[in-house]
Structures are given as structure tokens and as C-alpha cells.
Design a protein around this motif. Structure first.
Motif, PDB file in Angstrom:
ATOM      1  N   ALA A  83     -50.898  39.728  37.437  1.00 53.62           N
ATOM      2  CA  ALA A  83     -50.214  39.172  36.263  1.00 53.62           C
ATOM      3  C   ALA A  83     -51.027  38.050  35.624  1.00 53.62           C
ATOM      4  O   ALA A  83     -51.141  37.961  34.393  1.00 53.62           O
ATOM      5  CB  ALA A  83     -48.827  38.666  36.669  1.00 53.62           C
ATOM      6  N   CYS A  86     -54.314  39.459  33.934  1.00 52.75           N
ATOM      7  CA  CYS A  86     -53.996  40.191  32.701  1.00 52.75           C
ATOM      8  C   CYS A  86     -53.578  39.241  31.591  1.00 52.75           C
ATOM      9  O   CYS A  86     -53.998  39.393  30.433  1.00 52.75           O
ATOM     10  CB  CYS A  86     -52.895  41.213  32.968  1.00 52.75           C
ATOM     11  SG  CYS A  86     -53.418  42.637  33.951  1.00 52.75           S
ATOM     12  N   ASP A  87     -52.749  38.243  31.928  1.00 52.67           N
ATOM     13  CA  ASP A  87     -52.221  37.333  30.918  1.00 52.67           C
ATOM     14  C   ASP A  87     -53.276  36.368  30.402  1.00 52.67           C
ATOM     15  O   ASP A  87     -53.383  36.127  29.189  1.00 52.67           O
ATOM     16  CB  ASP A  87     -51.035  36.569  31.508  1.00 52.67           C
ATOM     17  CG  ASP A  87     -50.314  35.743  30.456  1.00 52.67           C
ATOM     18  OD1 ASP A  87     -50.503  36.008  29.252  1.00 52.67           O
ATOM     19  OD2 ASP A  87     -49.560  34.822  30.823  1.00 52.67           O
ATOM     20  N   GLU A  88     -54.085  35.818  31.278  1.00 55.37           N
ATOM     21  CA  GLU A  88     -55.003  34.748  30.899  1.00 55.37           C
ATOM     22  C   GLU A  88     -56.388  35.235  30.480  1.00 55.37           C
ATOM     23  O   GLU A  88     -57.086  34.519  29.747  1.00 55.37           O
ATOM     24  CB  GLU A  88     -55.166  33.775  32.082  1.00 55.37           C
ATOM     25  CG  GLU A  88     -53.876  33.094  32.510  1.00 55.37           C
ATOM     26  CD  GLU A  88     -53.364  32.104  31.468  1.00 55.37           C
ATOM     27  OE1 GLU A  88     -54.149  31.721  30.581  1.00 55.37           O
ATOM     28  OE2 GLU A  88     -52.179  31.738  31.542  1.00 55.37           O
ATOM     29  N   SER A 420     -49.921  44.510  31.657  1.00 57.28           N
ATOM     30  CA  SER A 420     -50.585  44.353  30.362  1.00 57.28           C
ATOM     31  C   SER A 420     -49.710  44.849  29.220  1.00 57.28           C
ATOM     32  O   SER A 420     -49.668  44.222  28.143  1.00 57.28           O
ATOM     33  CB  SER A 420     -51.922  45.097  30.373  1.00 57.28           C
ATOM     34  OG  SER A 420     -51.743  46.461  30.707  1.00 57.28           O
ATOM     35  N   LEU A 423     -46.975  42.295  28.559  1.00 61.62           N
ATOM     36  CA  LEU A 423     -47.513  41.089  27.921  1.00 61.62           C
ATOM     37  C   LEU A 423     -47.721  41.301  26.422  1.00 61.62           C
ATOM     38  O   LEU A 423     -47.369  40.427  25.607  1.00 61.62           O
ATOM     39  CB  LEU A 423     -48.830  40.690  28.584  1.00 61.62           C
ATOM     40  CG  LEU A 423     -48.720  40.127  30.011  1.00 61.62           C
ATOM     41  CD1 LEU A 423     -50.098  39.908  30.596  1.00 61.62           C
ATOM     42  CD2 LEU A 423     -47.937  38.827  30.016  1.00 61.62           C
TER      43      LEU A 423
END
Length: 557
Positions: A83, A86-88, A420, A423
Motif C-alpha cells: 500500500a 503504490c501510494d507514495e 493501485s 488509490l
């Protein structure tokens, strides 16, 4: 393609019209693969063998309690790692690539994002092909259904509001996915049953190259399809528009319509004048609101990752339970700090401003390629550990391997796609989320499966040239340029996947081409229906109901 019914088994009595099928065990062939390990084929359900190292034996884990908690914590920690990466890093790198090369969000989701999310499945497919474990079509079905139904349903719940969906990305990706399924079914269902030769794998790989080239001309294809649709609509509406006998009140009606248009135009001009006058009077009052809106925009455009310990000042604007939120934030910072520190050092953040590093000016926004590659590498690494530990938990729990394969393992390899897609859905990119889920299935069928098959079949054919024996024990060099693939219920699986795509399109259409909560509920319900029907067709779990579905099997004994 023959029915999977033994010759000596009479399941139909013509005298009494009694049809009484029974479940039976498939014929097991023990073969030695290239690594020296022995494998048994064919295989029903998820039984590809345990391909991971064991710290404790399965029986030892059952007697001890603490290894189970360690594996559970490891799975959760790997999920958090995926997580975060993928987010950062992964999604910002995708956004940077889309901005640099002017790629639309749906095309980026169907190609780059799908490739990154399916990287763990590619590695798993390489491991399975090297060990010649039976990668059945049912495993592909489980992962594909999870990607389409569960992922889209989760995106619908994660979206901040109802997201509008365009028809073209869904039509484009769904059509190509159905074409890929049919081509694969023809290859190892009819042309070479239960085997894939190197030229067939190469053909599937070329299909993905065609898909990428088609994506490069996405706008031209969309314009061409839209023009064809307009021409078809004009041909249908032209006879209806030509009036043989005009209506008697046509003149009056035209005059009324003209007066209505004039009145509407006058009303619009009056409204515009009133709005222009009110704008000057409300500029000062809206000054503060503009600042707030700018702050909100800044919040939406997240800045680069920073390793800063949470302070009390950051929670002053919270109204309820400030100490509790501050304490939770600090605890979470300590737990996640090893992951954040690892990613902060190893992966470039494309959201950073230009700065000096070791006396050199670094343009972080131009490091999108290393950021994208390193993100995929870390996604593959943590997905491997998560699937490894999840499979151990499945074996220890005593849950049937079919259920483990359809739930834990299908979800484990698809976690990057899920994270992903969720997000980008939270950022309002509904088309990108849907295109990523279907594009991931296209990548699975046209890259994750044929690429390992192609390389392994070429290696095996070259190394065994002149000493290759076919299934009948005769010398056949052509036979070694192939890989054995067991495809149980092949025809039913292809029909099921195509029906699933049509049902998804129908639900999206009934939802008004919007990603709503009702759409999400429908997708999750369909996913659980798929799990139930697959369990009911499993002879090892429920033979009473499964025996009535034995005629769906594609391979005969």
C-alpha cells in the motif's frame, strides 16, 4: 475437445433414461522436470505443489501457536508495504509518465499500471513453469474474476463520489480481452490440446504488442469508431426524418418554437448581467474561501514523503480526541518507519522539488523510470513473501486447497492491482481504475503465461534436440518445443469469463455509466456467486453436487 468421461463408466441408461454421473479421479502421470523435481499431471483445483521454503514443518506449525501469529503479522505487514509503495511512489510515477508523454489516464491504467500490478503474477508464472507445475486455466479464472469483480467493487466503495465512466475504454479493453481468451482457448483447446508450442506462445505475446500499438493510436481508433457509429445512426434516422406529408400546423409550431428560443435567450442574457454585477460585490467575501479552496487543492496534491515524527501542532485543528489521534499516529509512525525508511532511500520520489544531493543537482521529476522500476521490484518482493506466508496459513488452517487458491492466493497476487486501482479511484480517476483491472487480465493472458512458456519451451527443445521422446515414446524433436498445460473445464471457463465481462458492462450501463455504491455491491455479490459455483463444482469438496458438472470438463481420461 472430448468429454472427460472414462470409457468403462456408463453414466446413462438408455432403457430407463437415467443419467447418474459420478466424480472420478483423473489419471496421474509422474514426470521429472528440468530441475529434477517430480510433478504429477493432470491436477484438479489448486494443487500445483508447495514451491516455497519452510521454516517450520506444517505439522510443527500446527502444534506451536506463535508461528501462526508471525505469519499473520507478516502478511499484514507486506500488505502495508505494498500500500505504501503504490501510494507514495508507484502511482505518482505513473502520473508523471502520463504528464510527460501526454497519455490519457485510461491508456496508462490499461498498460503501465496493469503491467506493474501484474508483475508478481509474472514471477509466479515463471516459477511454476520452471518446476512444470500444472498451471491450470482455473487459476487464471480465479485471478481474473478477482481483478474484474472484486477490484471494481472495491473502487466503487473507495471513490469519494459517483465517478463518471466512459464507454470507449471499457468497450476497448473488454473486446480485446475476449479476443485473447478465444485465441488461447483455440490454441490449447483444439489445435494442440493440453499443450502450448513455442509458436503459439509467441503468437499470444505478439497479440500484446498489437494491443500496445493500438493503445498508441487510441485517439484515432476512438474517432474512427465514433464516426462509424454516427454514420450508422444517420442511416437509421434518415427515413424517419423525411416527411412525405407535412403536418398541417407545421408553420404555427415553427413560429412558437422560434418565440420560445427568443424568450430563452433573453432570460440567459439577463442572468449573465446579474451575475456580472454580483461578481464585483462578492470578490472580497470570497477571498477567504479562495484561500480555503487553495488549501484543499494543496491537500489533494500530496507532497513528497517525509520522515517526520508526528507533533501535537499537526492535530490542533481536530475537534475530537486529539491525544488519541496523536498517540495512534505516533504508534503507526514507529510501526511503518522501517518501510518508509527503506523506500525513502531506495526509490526516487518524483514529487520532490529539484535539490542538491552529494554536490549534484538532482531533477527528481525526471527520475520517473527508476521510480517506476524500483516500485515494481519492491511490489514483486513483498507480494512474493505475502503469497508465501498466506499459502502456509492456508495449509495450516486445513481449508481446502481450492478455496485457498480462489481466495487467499488469487487475492494475494492481485493485491497490487487492488491497491493501485483503489488509490486512483480515490483521486477521481474511474476510467483509469476500470481499465487497470481489465488491462491486468490482458497482461496475465498475453504476457504472464506465454512469456514463460515461450522461453522454457525454446530452452527445453534446444537442450533435448535429438533425444526428445513424445507421449508415445517415439523420437519427436518438435514435441519438446512445447509445455504441458492442463486446462480443466476450458470451454466453461472461457464462456464464464466472457459472460462476466458482459454482465459487468450491463451493470455499468444500468448504473448510468457511473461508479456508484450500488455498482460496488453488485460486483461483490457476483464475486461471491462465482466462489460458490466453483466450490459446488469441486468433486473433492462436494461430490454430491459436483458429479452433475463433470460433463463440463474438457480433458478426457
Amino acid at each position: 475437445m472430448a468429454w472427460n468421461i472414462p470409457k468403462d463408466q456408463n453414466i446413462f441408461d438408455a432403457a430407463t433414461w437415467n443419467w447418474n454421473p459420478t466424480c472420478f479421479e483423473p489419471v496421474v502421470n509422474i514426470t521429472a522436470n528440468i530441475t529434477g523435481n517430480t510433478t504429477t499431471t493432470p491436477c484438479t483445483g489448486y494443487c500445483a505443489g508447495f514451491l516455497y521454503p519452510l521454516t517450520w514443518e506444517i505439522e510443527e506449525i500446527k502444534t506451536k501457536i506463535y508461528p501462526i501469529f508471525l505469519y499473520i503479522m507478516g502478511v499484514l505487514y507486506c500488505f502495508m508495504a505494498i500500500a505504501i509503495i503504490c501510494d507514495e511512489f508507484f502511482v505518482p510515477a505513473l502520473e508523471r509518465i502520463s504528464e510527460k508523454y501526454n497519455i490519457s489516464p485510461d491508456v496508462a491504467g490499461a498498460t503501465l499500471m496493469a503491467a506493474g500490478g501484474s508483475a508478481p503474477e509474472l514471477c509466479t508464472s515463471f516459477v511454476g513453469t520452471l518446476n512444470e507445475s500444472p498451471v491450470g486455466f482455473g487459476t487464471i479464472v480465479g485471478s481474473a474474476v478477482f481483478n474484474v469483480l472484486f477490484v471494481i467493487g472495491a473502487c466503487a466503495f473507495a471513490a469519494p463520489s459517483e465517478l463518471k465512466l466512459d464507454w470507449w475504454p471499457l468497450f476497448r479493453d473488454s473486446s480485446y480481452y475476449c479476443l485473447s481468451l478465444l485465441v488461447m482457448a483455440v490454441f490449447f483447446g483444439y489445435i494442440s490440446p493440453s499443450r502450448i508450442y513455442w509458436y503459439e506462445a509467441l503468437s499470444l505475446f505478439v497479440l500484446y504488442i498489437v494491443y500496445v500499438l493500438m493503445m498508441n493510436r487510441n485517439t484515432q481508433f476512438e474517432a474512427c469508431v465514433n464516426s462509424c457509429i454516427r454514420k450508422c445512426r444517420k442511416k437509421k434516422t434518415q427515413p424517419a426524418e423525411i416527411a412525405v406529408h407535412p403536418a398541417p400546423d407545421s408553420g404555427k409550431s415553427s413560429e412558437k418554437s422560434e418565440t420560445k428560443k427568443k424568450d430563452e435567450n433573453d432570460d440567459e442574457t439577463e442572468k449573465k448581467q446579474l451575475l456580472d454585477k454580483s461578481d464585483d460585490a462578492t470578490l472580497e467575501k470570497e477571498g477567504g474561501d479562495d484561500d480555503d479552496d487553495e488549501d484543499d487543492d494543496d491537500d489533494d496534491d500530496e507532497g513528497p514523503m517525509e520522515l517526520v515524527f508526528p507533533k501535537a501542532e499537526a492535530f490542533e485543528h481536530h475537534k475530537n480526541c486529539k491525544p488519541c489521534k496523536l498517540c495512534c499516529a505516533r504508534v503507526m509512525f514507529v510501526i511503518v518507519f522501517p518501510l518508509n525508511g527503506l523506500f525513502y532511500i531506495t526509490v526516487p520520489d518524483v514529487r520532490r522539488e529539484n535539490s542538491k544531493l552529494c554536490c549534484c543537482m538532482v531533477h527528481w521529476k525526471e527520475l520517473w523510470l527508476p521510480a517506476f522500476a524500483m516500485s515494481i521490484a519492491w511490489i514483486v518482493c513483498f507480494s512474493y513473501f505475502m503469497v508465501w506466508w498466506a499459502e502456509i496459513l492456508g495449509k495450516v488452517s486445513g481449508i481446502h486447497p481450492t478455496v485457498v487458491g480462489l481466495t487467499l492466493l488469487a487475492a494475494g497476487t492481485s493485491i497490487p492491482d487492488l491497491v493501485s486501482s483503489v488509490l486512483v479511484a480515490r483521486k477521481g480517476e474511474g476510467n483509469m481504475a476500470v481499465s487497470s483491472s481489465i488491462g491486468s487480465n490482458i497482461f496475465d493472458i498475453l504476457i504472464c503465461l506465454p512469456l514463460p512458456w515461450l522461453l522454457y519451451s525454446l530452452y527445453k527443445g534446444i537442450t533435448h534436440w535429438g533425444k526428445c521422446l513424445n507421449a508415445g515414446g517415439h523420437l519427436d524433436n518438435h514435441f519438446c518445443f512445447s509445455v504441458g498445460v492442463y486446462a480443466e473445464t476450458l470451454l466453461f471457463s472461457v464462456i464464464l469469463l466472457i459472460m462476466m465481462i458482459f454482465i459487468v458492462i450491463l451493470i455499468v450501463h444500468l448504473s448510468g455509466w457511473k461508479m456508484t455504491k450500488g455498482l460496488g455491491i453488485s460486483m461483490l455479490v457476483l464475486y461471491f456467486i462465482f466462489l460458490i459455483q466453483d466450490i459446488l463444482r469441486n468433486c473433492e469438496m462436494i461430490p454430491y453436487t459436483a458429479r452433475w458438472f463433470t460433463w463440463l470438463r474438457s480433458n478426457s481420461n
